[in-house]
Write an enzyme that holds these catalytic residues in place. Structure first.
Site, PDB file in Angstrom:
ATOM      1  CB  SER A  44      -0.953   0.011   1.198  1.00 46.06           C
ATOM      2  OG  SER A  44      -0.244   0.176   2.400  1.00 46.06           O
ATOM      3  CE  LYS A 113      -3.041   2.321   4.782  1.00 42.94           C
ATOM      4  NZ  LYS A 113      -2.926   1.476   3.560  1.00 42.94           N
TER       5      LYS A 113
END
Length: 225
Positions: A44, A113
């Site tokens: 990710s 993230k």
């Protein structure tokens, strides 16, 4: 062998055991207060972080400066990205915790993230050119995975106080704030859930490198500024 020979050997083992216990205790203290190691379990955050990377995370990086757009953060996703859980039983939880502590596996509740929006930001996807906008201005994103769109999912959100809007750099492979719009909290992660900032890739050795604080992306001003 007489007892006089066995006694020094026994004392030697005691010294080794004591040194090992002290080393583990000191390591635990350092990792709980200053630095920790985390395993990257997915794609990710490519190309910045690859699956299987181990990263060194500073727990004090945001003590003197606030979190800002562009920062990469490690955070506890329980209650937002991950459901609150009572665990899978003492033994399984203990084995899992040990494996995560040694950086052998990833955590089901810890995520990495990038901060796209902070408190007060109005984030929209997407404009006519397919770009994210923050407070009406195009957000330049040089960190995006090559060939990925900023987002295929449309959204229009305002980040409340004490929250962050977070997205992965490999947008087509990232489960992030976009997928939680209908959940409690609307995909926004509480600032106090942030564990720290990745500062270095420590494994594998061919990827050993310092990680900059942010991607030096353009950061549009908040409304009214």
């Amino acid at each position: 062998m007489d007892t006089s020979e066995r006694q020094p050997r026994k004392q030697g083992w005691r010294f080794v055991l004591l040194a090992l216990v002290l080393a583990v205790a000191i390591s635990g203290l350092v990792r709980s207060l200053w630095l920790d190691v985390y395993y990257i379990p997915s794609e990710s955050m490519e190309p910045l972080l690859e699956e299987g990377d181990r990263i060194l995370v500073s727990r004090v990086a945001f003590n003197s400066e606030p979190i800002r757009r562009g920062d990469v953060v490690v955070f506890d996703g329980r209650g937002s990205f991950a459901p609150l859980s009572s665990g899978q039983g003492p033994f399984v939880d203990a084995v899992s915790a040990a494996s995560q502590w040694f950086g052998l596996t990833g955590s089901d509740t810890t995520y990495v993230k990038r901060v796209i929006g902070v408190a007060g930001d109005h984030i929209q996807c997407c404009d006519a050119a397919g770009n994210l906008t923050v407070n009406g201005q195009v957000l330049e994103e040089p960190y995006l995975y090559p060939g990925d769109e900023p987002s295929k999912q449309k959204f229009d959100v305002v980040v409340p106080q004490g929250r962050l809007w977070l997205m992965g750099d490999h947008r087509s492979r990232s489960a992030d704030s976009r997928g939680l719009l209908g959940a409690p909290g609307g995909g926004m992660v509480p600032v106090d859930r942030v564990i720290g900032q990745p500062v270095r890739i420590v494994w594998p050795l061919d990827r050993f490198a310092e990680m900059p604080r942010s991607a030096q992306a353009e950061t549009p001003p908040k409304n009214g500024q």
